[in-house]
Write a protein that holds these residues in place. Structure first.
Motif, mmCIF file in Angstrom:
data_model
loop_
_atom_site.group_PDB
_atom_site.id
_atom_site.type_symbol
_atom_site.label_atom_id
_atom_site.label_comp_id
_atom_site.label_asym_id
_atom_site.label_seq_id
_atom_site.Cartn_x
_atom_site.Cartn_y
_atom_site.Cartn_z
ATOM 1 N N GLY A 186 0.869 -1.089 0.063
ATOM 2 C CA GLY A 186 0.154 -0.034 -0.051
ATOM 3 C C GLY A 186 0.798 1.288 0.011
ATOM 4 N N LYS A 187 0.267 2.450 -0.487
ATOM 5 C CA LYS A 187 1.022 3.409 -0.589
ATOM 6 C C LYS A 187 1.648 4.212 0.826
ATOM 7 C CE LYS A 187 0.379 4.142 -5.074
ATOM 8 N NZ LYS A 187 1.408 4.290 -6.145
ATOM 9 N N ASP A 188 0.726 3.972 1.704
ATOM 10 C CA ASP A 188 1.081 4.395 3.336
ATOM 11 C C ASP A 188 2.067 3.156 3.927
ATOM 12 O OD1 ASP A 188 -0.157 6.714 2.752
ATOM 13 O OD2 ASP A 188 -1.997 5.651 3.347
ATOM 14 N N GLY A 189 2.348 2.433 3.260
ATOM 15 C CA GLY A 189 3.418 1.325 4.165
ATOM 16 C C GLY A 189 4.643 1.743 4.388
ATOM 17 N N ALA A 190 5.381 0.974 5.337
ATOM 18 C CA ALA A 190 6.591 1.410 5.774
ATOM 19 C C ALA A 190 7.511 1.507 4.896
ATOM 20 C CB ALA A 190 7.112 0.400 6.809
ATOM 21 N N HIS A 191 7.764 0.833 3.566
ATOM 22 C CA HIS A 191 8.698 0.667 2.713
ATOM 23 C C HIS A 191 8.180 1.270 1.334
ATOM 24 C CE1 HIS A 191 9.568 -2.816 5.501
ATOM 25 N NE2 HIS A 191 10.561 -2.208 5.296
ATOM 26 N N ALA A 192 7.078 2.079 1.354
ATOM 27 C CA ALA A 192 6.406 2.416 0.268
ATOM 28 C C ALA A 192 7.315 3.547 -0.543
ATOM 29 C CB ALA A 192 5.195 3.129 0.555
ATOM 30 N N GLY A 193 7.954 4.192 0.259
ATOM 31 C CA GLY A 193 9.079 5.592 -0.487
ATOM 32 C C GLY A 193 10.138 4.632 -0.990
ATOM 33 N N ALA A 194 10.707 3.741 -0.524
ATOM 34 C CA ALA A 194 11.689 2.924 -1.135
ATOM 35 C C ALA A 194 11.405 2.169 -2.075
ATOM 36 C CB ALA A 194 12.352 2.132 -0.032
ATOM 37 N N LEU A 195 10.268 1.511 -2.140
ATOM 38 C CA LEU A 195 9.577 0.643 -3.492
ATOM 39 C C LEU A 195 9.273 1.533 -4.416
ATOM 40 C CD1 LEU A 195 7.653 -1.659 -1.491
ATOM 41 C CD2 LEU A 195 9.302 -2.423 -2.856
ATOM 42 N N GLN A 196 8.748 2.696 -4.058
ATOM 43 C CA GLN A 196 8.428 3.824 -5.418
ATOM 44 C C GLN A 196 9.814 4.313 -6.009
ATOM 45 O OE1 GLN A 196 5.281 4.472 -6.716
ATOM 46 N NE2 GLN A 196 6.770 5.084 -8.460
ATOM 47 N N ALA A 197 10.813 4.362 -5.254
ATOM 48 C CA ALA A 197 12.092 4.884 -5.795
ATOM 49 C C ALA A 197 12.802 3.839 -6.404
ATOM 50 C CB ALA A 197 12.925 5.318 -4.673
ATOM 51 N N GLN A 198 12.645 2.556 -5.997
ATOM 52 C CA GLN A 198 13.070 1.376 -6.823
ATOM 53 C C GLN A 198 12.241 1.344 -8.289
ATOM 54 O OE1 GLN A 198 15.651 -0.097 -6.680
ATOM 55 N NE2 GLN A 198 15.486 -1.984 -7.784
ATOM 56 N N ILE A 199 10.958 1.573 -8.258
ATOM 57 C CA ILE A 199 10.155 1.505 -9.377
ATOM 58 C C ILE A 199 10.521 2.774 -10.434
ATOM 59 C CG2 ILE A 199 7.723 1.876 -10.205
ATOM 60 C CD1 ILE A 199 6.767 0.330 -7.539
ATOM 61 N N ASP A 200 10.536 3.789 -9.854
ATOM 62 C CA ASP A 200 11.171 4.855 -10.890
ATOM 63 C C ASP A 200 12.751 4.608 -11.290
ATOM 64 O OD1 ASP A 200 8.979 6.299 -9.699
ATOM 65 O OD2 ASP A 200 10.020 7.420 -8.486
ATOM 66 N N TYR A 201 13.571 4.192 -10.445
ATOM 67 C CA TYR A 201 14.666 3.587 -11.036
ATOM 68 C C TYR A 201 14.708 2.721 -12.242
ATOM 69 C CZ TYR A 201 19.184 0.906 -11.352
ATOM 70 O OH TYR A 201 20.119 0.301 -11.677
ATOM 71 N N LEU A 202 13.891 1.583 -11.866
ATOM 72 C CA LEU A 202 13.707 0.361 -13.035
ATOM 73 C C LEU A 202 13.188 1.086 -14.291
ATOM 74 C CD1 LEU A 202 13.032 -2.504 -10.538
ATOM 75 C CD2 LEU A 202 15.139 -2.285 -11.776
ATOM 76 N N THR A 203 11.984 1.714 -14.173
ATOM 77 C CA THR A 203 11.263 2.438 -15.199
ATOM 78 C C THR A 203 12.214 3.087 -16.037
ATOM 79 O OG1 THR A 203 9.297 2.553 -13.968
ATOM 80 C CG2 THR A 203 9.555 3.938 -15.871
ATOM 81 N N ASP A 204 13.209 4.087 -15.341
ATOM 82 C CA ASP A 204 14.212 4.770 -15.930
ATOM 83 C C ASP A 204 15.362 3.937 -16.868
ATOM 84 O OD1 ASP A 204 12.872 7.066 -15.202
ATOM 85 O OD2 ASP A 204 14.508 7.630 -13.532
ATOM 86 N N LEU A 205 15.638 3.072 -15.972
ATOM 87 C CA LEU A 205 16.548 2.069 -16.562
ATOM 88 C C LEU A 205 15.830 1.252 -17.851
ATOM 89 C CD1 LEU A 205 19.413 0.398 -16.713
ATOM 90 C CD2 LEU A 205 18.291 -1.126 -15.022
#
Length: 135
Positions: free
Chosen positions: A110-129
């Motif tokens: 979920g968007k409010d989970g403890a690791h949501a920020g890190a997961l979103q950063a990883q998604i952004d990185y992989l999308t750019d890659l």
């Protein structure tokens, strides 16, 4: 013969490149910049993007960095990347699988989970890659 630039790219995992090149183009947070031999010293932050290493007019290597710093000194250019991969040896199918896995984890947490920020950063990185692999 023109002077060469000493260039090193290092991530926490390993040194991806160290050698003499003609020109390096990198993705600064304030915009893309190029460095040649005898460039004026400066330091800047990097955004996700492609670092192009050139010999003459041809691209010798394309490396994808996930943020970091670039430091230009009289000795050359050093890039300290949070994460970096050689696009020439990166498999698009593996990146797709990692991207889907990260999206599933974010959806499960979920968007409010403890690791949501890190997961979103990883998604952004992989999308750019993934986009860099296409170009």
């Amino acid at each position: 013969m023109a002077e060469k630039l000493h260039f090193s790219l290092v991530s926490p995992a390993k040194e991806l490149f160290s050698g003499e090149v003609d020109h390096v183009i990198a993705p600064g947070t304030e915009g893309e910049f190029g460095v040649l031999a005898n460039h004026a010293p400066f330091m800047t932050t990097l955004k996700n993007g492609v670092v192009r290493v050139l010999d003459g007019d041809s691209t010798k290597m394309r490396l994808f960095v996930r943020g970091g710093f670039a430091d230009v000194t009289p000795a050359g250019l050093t890039i300290l990347a949070e994460e970096a991969v050689d696009l020439g040896s990166t498999d698009a199918a593996t990146v797709d699988a990692q991207l889907e896995e990260a999206k599933e984890k974010l959806l499960a947490e979920g968007k409010d989970g403890a690791h949501a920020g890190a997961l979103q950063a990883q998604i952004d990185y992989l999308t750019d890659l993934k986009a860099a692999l296409v170009h």
